[in-house]
Design a protein around this motif. Sequence first.
Motif, PDB file in Angstrom:
ATOM      1  N   THR A   1       0.541  -1.405  -0.079  1.00  0.00           N
ATOM      2  CA  THR A   1       0.458  -0.184   0.584  1.00  0.00           C
ATOM      3  C   THR A   1       1.552   1.624  -0.345  1.00  0.00           C
ATOM      4  O   THR A   1       2.292   1.100   0.120  1.00  0.00           O
ATOM      5  N   SER A   2       0.451   2.277  -0.179  1.00  0.00           N
ATOM      6  CA  SER A   2       1.434   3.950  -0.283  1.00  0.00           C
ATOM      7  C   SER A   2       1.375   4.277   1.401  1.00  0.00           C
ATOM      8  O   SER A   2       2.406   4.433   1.145  1.00  0.00           O
ATOM      9  N   HIS A   3       0.767   3.592   1.515  1.00  0.00           N
ATOM     10  CA  HIS A   3       1.164   3.824   3.810  1.00  0.00           C
ATOM     11  C   HIS A   3       2.245   3.177   4.032  1.00  0.00           C
ATOM     12  O   HIS A   3       3.159   3.687   4.200  1.00  0.00           O
ATOM     13  N   ALA A   4       2.011   1.700   3.412  1.00  0.00           N
ATOM     14  CA  ALA A   4       3.719   1.313   3.928  1.00  0.00           C
ATOM     15  C   ALA A   4       4.239   2.387   3.263  1.00  0.00           C
ATOM     16  O   ALA A   4       5.909   1.648   3.474  1.00  0.00           O
ATOM     17  N   LEU A   5       4.302   2.001   2.206  1.00  0.00           N
ATOM     18  CA  LEU A   5       5.590   2.611   0.854  1.00  0.00           C
ATOM     19  C   LEU A   5       6.630   4.028   1.711  1.00  0.00           C
ATOM     20  O   LEU A   5       7.295   3.882   2.002  1.00  0.00           O
ATOM     21  N   GLY A   6       5.309   4.954   2.204  1.00  0.00           N
ATOM     22  CA  GLY A   6       6.213   5.939   3.026  1.00  0.00           C
ATOM     23  C   GLY A   6       6.144   5.441   4.226  1.00  0.00           C
ATOM     24  O   GLY A   6       7.766   6.006   4.811  1.00  0.00           O
ATOM     25  N   GLN A   7       5.525   4.345   5.150  1.00  0.00           N
ATOM     26  CA  GLN A   7       6.705   3.834   6.089  1.00  0.00           C
ATOM     27  C   GLN A   7       8.023   3.631   5.712  1.00  0.00           C
ATOM     28  O   GLN A   7       9.323   4.063   6.154  1.00  0.00           O
ATOM     29  N   LEU A   8       8.505   2.866   4.893  1.00  0.00           N
ATOM     30  CA  LEU A   8       9.367   2.039   4.843  1.00  0.00           C
ATOM     31  C   LEU A   8      10.576   3.283   4.013  1.00  0.00           C
ATOM     32  O   LEU A   8      11.376   3.206   4.761  1.00  0.00           O
ATOM     33  N   SER A   9      10.607   4.031   3.131  1.00  0.00           N
ATOM     34  CA  SER A   9      10.464   5.609   3.114  1.00  0.00           C
ATOM     35  C   SER A   9      11.179   5.778   4.067  1.00  0.00           C
ATOM     36  O   SER A   9      12.426   6.484   3.918  1.00  0.00           O
ATOM     37  N   GLU A  10      10.387   6.660   4.726  1.00  0.00           N
ATOM     38  CA  GLU A  10      11.263   6.929   6.258  1.00  0.00           C
ATOM     39  C   GLU A  10      11.527   6.504   7.273  1.00  0.00           C
ATOM     40  O   GLU A  10      12.561   6.943   7.380  1.00  0.00           O
ATOM     41  N   ARG A  11      11.934   5.066   7.134  1.00  0.00           N
ATOM     42  CA  ARG A  11      12.593   4.655   8.012  1.00  0.00           C
ATOM     43  C   ARG A  11      14.210   4.571   6.836  1.00  0.00           C
ATOM     44  O   ARG A  11      14.861   4.618   7.302  1.00  0.00           O
ATOM     45  N   GLN A  12      13.708   4.084   5.954  1.00  0.00           N
ATOM     46  CA  GLN A  12      14.849   4.397   5.062  1.00  0.00           C
ATOM     47  C   GLN A  12      15.922   5.904   5.705  1.00  0.00           C
ATOM     48  O   GLN A  12      17.381   5.837   4.831  1.00  0.00           O
ATOM     49  N   ALA A  13      15.164   6.463   4.825  1.00  0.00           N
ATOM     50  CA  ALA A  13      15.170   8.074   4.586  1.00  0.00           C
ATOM     51  C   ALA A  13      16.444   8.390   6.166  1.00  0.00           C
ATOM     52  O   ALA A  13      17.450   8.982   6.067  1.00  0.00           O
ATOM     53  N   CYS A  14      15.401   7.726   7.317  1.00  0.00           N
ATOM     54  CA  CYS A  14      15.895   8.211   8.549  1.00  0.00           C
ATOM     55  C   CYS A  14      17.842   7.259   8.925  1.00  0.00           C
ATOM     56  O   CYS A  14      18.332   8.285   9.890  1.00  0.00           O
ATOM     57  N   SER A  15      17.697   5.972   8.241  1.00  0.00           N
ATOM     58  CA  SER A  15      18.458   5.282   8.664  1.00  0.00           C
ATOM     59  C   SER A  15      19.465   6.132   7.921  1.00  0.00           C
ATOM     60  O   SER A  15      20.663   5.997   8.354  1.00  0.00           O
ATOM     61  N   LEU A  16      19.343   6.475   6.611  1.00  0.00           N
ATOM     62  CA  LEU A  16      20.853   7.515   6.096  1.00  0.00           C
ATOM     63  C   LEU A  16      21.034   8.726   7.005  1.00  0.00           C
ATOM     64  O   LEU A  16      22.382   8.515   6.383  1.00  0.00           O
ATOM     65  N   LEU A  17      20.261   9.298   7.195  1.00  0.00           N
ATOM     66  CA  LEU A  17      20.247  10.591   8.176  1.00  0.00           C
ATOM     67  C   LEU A  17      21.418  10.876   9.321  1.00  0.00           C
ATOM     68  O   LEU A  17      22.277  10.484   9.924  1.00  0.00           O
TER      69      LEU A  17
END
Length: 120
Positions: A1-17
């Motif tokens: 779902t788009s919500h799950a994709l959003g959560q995944l991308s936020e986790r990835q971005a947080c990890s990157l930062l």
Amino acid sequence: TSHALGQLSERQACSLLQQAGLRLLARNYRCRLGELDLVMRDTDTVVFVEVRYRRSNRWGSAEESVDWRKRQRVVNAARHYLLTHPHLADQPCRFDVVAAAGNPEDPQNYRWIRDAFTSQ
């Protein structure tokens, strides 16, 4: 779902930062003025991060989706965050964007744009 994709991308971005040395202060801060995906600390600077993901660039890039209206909502939410966290109010602030397209699980698909916009 788009919500799950959003959560995944936020986790990835947080990890990157976090790998770049930033420290997480808040995730998905919501108020009536808007939402902040990530609030981070970069030494003495409070960083408000908008995370955008697009499966493809067919309808424009993830970066381009952070339009004037979205920037205003982020700025207003950031002002509210600082009002509710007065110990941070005197710290320098900046607005970053982490944009991604393609496979959301691939960290190489993420681009960190420091100082992507200002509060003006």
